[in-house]
Scaffold this active site. Structure first.
Site, PDB file in Angstrom:
ATOM      1  N   TYR A 150       0.616  -1.356   0.004  1.00 57.33           N
ATOM      2  CA  TYR A 150      -0.027  -0.116  -0.049  1.00 57.33           C
ATOM      3  C   TYR A 150       0.999   1.043  -0.304  1.00 57.33           C
ATOM      4  O   TYR A 150       0.644   2.075  -0.853  1.00 57.33           O
ATOM      5  CB  TYR A 150      -0.912   0.027   1.350  1.00 57.33           C
ATOM      6  CG  TYR A 150      -2.024   1.144   1.432  1.00 57.33           C
ATOM      7  CD1 TYR A 150      -2.852   0.830   0.664  1.00 57.33           C
ATOM      8  CD2 TYR A 150      -1.821   2.066   2.140  1.00 57.33           C
ATOM      9  CE1 TYR A 150      -4.199   1.837   0.609  1.00 57.33           C
ATOM     10  CE2 TYR A 150      -2.670   3.160   2.117  1.00 57.33           C
ATOM     11  CZ  TYR A 150      -3.863   3.141   1.360  1.00 57.33           C
ATOM     12  OH  TYR A 150      -4.885   4.079   1.706  1.00 57.33           O
ATOM     13  N   LYS A 175       1.021   4.177  -2.915  1.00 59.45           N
ATOM     14  CA  LYS A 175       0.651   5.338  -2.351  1.00 59.45           C
ATOM     15  C   LYS A 175       1.859   6.568  -2.833  1.00 59.45           C
ATOM     16  O   LYS A 175       1.600   7.634  -3.276  1.00 59.45           O
ATOM     17  CB  LYS A 175       0.022   5.553  -1.043  1.00 59.45           C
ATOM     18  CG  LYS A 175      -1.021   4.824  -0.878  1.00 59.45           C
ATOM     19  CD  LYS A 175      -2.250   5.701  -1.718  1.00 59.45           C
ATOM     20  CE  LYS A 175      -3.641   5.073  -1.407  1.00 59.45           C
ATOM     21  NZ  LYS A 175      -4.742   5.561  -2.303  1.00 59.45           N
TER      22      LYS A 175
END
Length: 279
Positions: free
Chosen positions: A140, A144
């Protein structure tokens, strides 16, 4: 908020769980129906951002319904938190595929239209999990923070076409943050704090960046938390060392690192940086 400010909206949502499983195409249509019920204009799309053809169909939905496209908000994400040494290939591939590759696909599909009309805006939804750091979020976080690099490249490449690209890292209580474990007292306290921040608090900065009022804003990274807005800095050199003879590993150890070390970035997490609030 986009619709209330006068935008015609295409809503894309697969209606999946936070980990990317399952699907319910009615979710996007329900949101579109809510906008239409208030007098706005909206249509739904249930294509996957992680599919090249699906991303192009998504953009084409805007063209077919409204005749043009003026802004893309790359908000799609899935959450498959796992400590790094236990992370499976699927956890990585799915996260990168939806968050980073999906943002590239949708942005690339819109780029041709933006170039032709010589206008347009991208808003990429990042996270402090990438911009600062979080435990158990290698997939993640990498995706990001990758959005920051993607956004900056788009801002540079498409500046001559009057196309802007910016990043927003939001903070709110959502389905995704609700899924974060709450086993310890500290985790429970952070969850309680998150519940006080509604997702709607993030909308104003996104709507602003999509609008003509933000015509001079591009290549920037913002963070929003309740009624606060933050502008993030970006990677720049902070220390320098030079020798006419060239470096050896031993010389680096002896002369460079003792000078560099006081400027090392600490191994921070988001809650270590924003100490007044536990996100």
């Amino acid at each position: 908020m986009m619709a209330r400010q006068g935008a015609k909206v295409v809503l894309n949502d697969l209606g999946v769980e936070v980990g990317g499983t399952g699907a319910n195409e009615s979710v996007a249509e329900q949101a579109a129906a809510e906008i239409r019920a208030e007098g706005g204009e909206a249509v739904a799309n249930a294509d996957s951002v992680s599919d090249w053809d699906g991303a192009h169909r998504m953009v084409q939905t805007a063209i077919d319904a409204f005749g043009r496209i003026d802004c893309v908000v790359n908000n799609a994400a899935i959450l498959r938190d796992t400590i790094f040494h236990k992370m499976e290939k699927a956890d990585w591939d799915l996260s990168i595929g939806v968050i980073l590759t999906g943002s590239f696909y949708v942005s690339r599909a819109a780029a041709a239209h933006f170039r032709k009309q010589e206008s347009g805006a991208f808003v990429h939804i990042s996270s402090t999990s990438g911009l600062i750091g979080g435990v158990g979020q290698a997939n993640y976080g990498a995706a990001k923070i990758g959005l920051q690099g993607l956004s900056k490249a788009i801002a540079l490449d498409m500046k001559r076409f009057n196309v802007r690209s910016n990043v927003v890292a939001p903070s709110a209580f959502t389905r995704m943050t609700e899924s974060i474990p709450t086993e310890t007292a500290e985790q429970k306290q952070r969850a309680a704090n998150r519940r006080t921040i509604a997702p709607e608090k993030n909308a104003p900065i996104v709507v602003y960046l999509a609008s003509d009022a933000a015509s001079r804003v591009t290549g920037q990274v913002f963070y929003t938390r309740d009624n606060e807005l933050f502008l993030f800095n970006q990677m720049r050199p902070i220390r320098h060392a030079h020798t006419a003879e060239g470096w050896t590993p031993q010389a680096i150890a002896q002369h460079v690192m003792p000078v560099f070390e006081p400027a090392f970035m600490p191994l921070d997490r988001t809650r270590d940086v924003f100490t007044s609030y536990l996100p």
